[in-house]
Motif scaffolding. Structure first.
Motif, mmCIF file in Angstrom:
data_model
loop_
_atom_site.group_PDB
_atom_site.id
_atom_site.type_symbol
_atom_site.label_atom_id
_atom_site.label_comp_id
_atom_site.label_asym_id
_atom_site.label_seq_id
_atom_site.Cartn_x
_atom_site.Cartn_y
_atom_site.Cartn_z
ATOM 1 N N SER A 166 11.977 24.369 -35.822
ATOM 2 C CA SER A 166 11.001 25.078 -36.647
ATOM 3 C C SER A 166 11.675 25.784 -37.817
ATOM 4 O O SER A 166 11.092 25.898 -38.898
ATOM 5 N N VAL A 195 -2.470 26.497 -39.669
ATOM 6 C CA VAL A 195 -1.717 26.593 -38.421
ATOM 7 C C VAL A 195 -1.718 28.024 -37.893
ATOM 8 O O VAL A 195 -1.873 28.269 -36.692
ATOM 9 N N LEU A 207 -2.413 21.624 -27.859
ATOM 10 C CA LEU A 207 -1.358 20.638 -28.096
ATOM 11 C C LEU A 207 -0.816 20.093 -26.775
ATOM 12 O O LEU A 207 -0.497 18.902 -26.679
ATOM 13 N N ILE A 226 8.644 20.154 -29.014
ATOM 14 C CA ILE A 226 7.926 19.757 -30.225
ATOM 15 C C ILE A 226 6.700 20.641 -30.450
ATOM 16 O O ILE A 226 6.408 21.067 -31.579
ATOM 17 N N ILE A 227 5.985 20.944 -29.369
ATOM 18 C CA ILE A 227 4.786 21.780 -29.483
ATOM 19 C C ILE A 227 5.150 23.179 -29.990
ATOM 20 O O ILE A 227 4.530 23.699 -30.927
ATOM 21 N N SER A 229 7.803 24.080 -31.613
ATOM 22 C CA SER A 229 8.328 23.987 -32.974
ATOM 23 C C SER A 229 7.193 23.870 -33.982
ATOM 24 O O SER A 229 7.249 24.449 -35.075
ATOM 25 N N PHE A 230 6.144 23.127 -33.626
ATOM 26 C CA PHE A 230 4.998 22.972 -34.519
ATOM 27 C C PHE A 230 4.293 24.303 -34.747
ATOM 28 O O PHE A 230 3.755 24.561 -35.828
ATOM 29 N N TRP A 233 6.790 27.233 -37.298
ATOM 30 C CA TRP A 233 7.378 27.075 -38.628
ATOM 31 C C TRP A 233 6.552 27.716 -39.737
ATOM 32 O O TRP A 233 7.088 28.070 -40.797
#
Length: 366
Positions: A166, A195, A207, A226-227, A229-230, A233
């Motif tokens: 992120s 977001v 997610l 991944i979740i 990090s999404f 950011w």
């Protein structure tokens, strides 16, 4: 002293100021121990994370004895005998007749040292049929100390890897948005706001629901990274964008344009490095959120699945007040989550003070 301070780099000044904060230094040592223990979890733990014995369900911490009839002897653990009281509750009685010496570098469950080298030697343990529960056992008779070490590999690494991803995304998007401005800036910032406007926990659940149920624990591990990090950011990207709006008009950026450097190289080499002082402590303050996010998912059964260990799914045993009353040692994962979060927050606050421009000036004047 003043002449000597003038020859110090910004990093050396920040490091000197950081060392003055003794609490932050202690937190660095604590995190070093936690991450070091997770790195060599297989060697430090007497059992594999899935080694169980149902006969020792919720067994209390095993006492280590060093005296026999008043005489100093080699450390040993007595056998434990399971009985039931008048309320049909489990009661473990100590049997001092059967003794199991505590041995070092003992052979046990096979594991991979550092995730690479096959190995069967553990730092300490007792020979079968004895069981050594340093911090007690869980519902399936698995050693909580061993599972804490293995669980640290998941919970601690998710924080570092997730925040690294992120951080890179937020830094790049924020830098590009602030450097170019205009329509591209509007599009990227509206994306960040979309977001950020969704409550974090609900976005996390949404997610996670998109991840197929057929995934094994390793795949779920990477999916959670991944979740998280999404989710993380967008806030960093907005702040970096604001910093880049002012940095793009600096003389060295204009000079780089005059030399014909590409926009991407200007952003990466001349603008983003000047945002690192903020980004470093922002990252440190973000890591606890990733650890808590993974722990929350695993606690409600949407994260790492049994028998794999994480601090979150280990806490699922503590969902009942009755279990906590009769086996309070199942709360050890909560203590380590709390300790880790506090350490990262203390270090992040210390870094913010050390990297603050006003405090740098004060450090140079001393």
């Amino acid at each position: 002293m003043i002449e000597r301070a003038r020859h110090l780099s910004e990093f050396q000044i920040a490091l000197r100021n950081f060392r003055k904060n003794r609490l932050a230094v202690v937190c660095v040592y604590v995190l070093s121990v936690l991450y070091g223990g997770a790195l060599v979890a297989g060697f430090l733990s007497p059992y594999l994370f899935k080694n169980e014995d149902r006969n020792y369900s919720y067994a209390p911490p095993t006492p280590v004895k060093i005296f026999t009839e008043g005489q100093l002897t080699r450390p040993y653990v007595p056998a434990m005998e399971l009985t039931f009281n008048e309320y049909n509750a489990r009661v473990y009685k100590i049997d001092l007749v059967k003794k199991y010496p505590v041995r070092f570098l003992v052979k046990g469950d096979e594991y991979r040292l550092l995730g690479i080298f096959p190995c069967r030697y553990h730092l300490f343990g007792v020979e079968a049929p004895g069981r050594f529960y340093l911090l007690g056992a869980d519902a399936r008779g698995r050693d909580i100390f061993s599972r804490l070490l293995y669980g640290g590999q998941v919970s601690l690494s998710i924080g570092l890897i997730g925040v690294l991803i992120s951080f890179m995304i937020g830094l790049l998007i924020g830098g590009i948005s602030g450097y170019y401005g205009g329509r591209l800036d509007d599009i990227l910032m509206r994306l960040c706001e979309m977001v950020m406007m969704v409550p974090g926990f609900y976005l996390l659940l949404a997610l996670r629901a998109a991840v197929p149920d057929s995934f094994n624990s390793v795949q779920v591990y990477f999916a959670i990274i991944i979740i998280l990090s999404f989710m993380g950011w967008a806030g960093l990207a907005r702040i970096i964008r604001g910093m880049c709006l002012s940095l793009r008009e600096r003389e060295y950026v204009l000079a780089a344009r005059g030399f014909g450097l590409s926009d991407f190289k200007i952003v990466v080499s001349h603008i983003l490095p000047h945002t690192l002082s903020y980004s470093i402590f922002a990252v440190m303050l973000s890591i606890p959120g990733y650890i808590l996010g993974e722990s929350g998912l695993s606690l409600i059964g949407l994260g790492i699945q049994d028998p794999y260990a994480s601090w979150g799914n280990m806490l699922s045993d503590a969902m009942s007040i009755v279990r906590i009353k009769f086996a309070p040692w199942i709360l050890w994962p909560a203590f380590f989550i709390f300790l880790t979060v506090v350490c990262f927050n203390v270090i992040g606050d210390a870094l913010r003070d050390c990297l603050d421009p006003m405090l740098k000036a004060e450090g140079e004047a001393q």
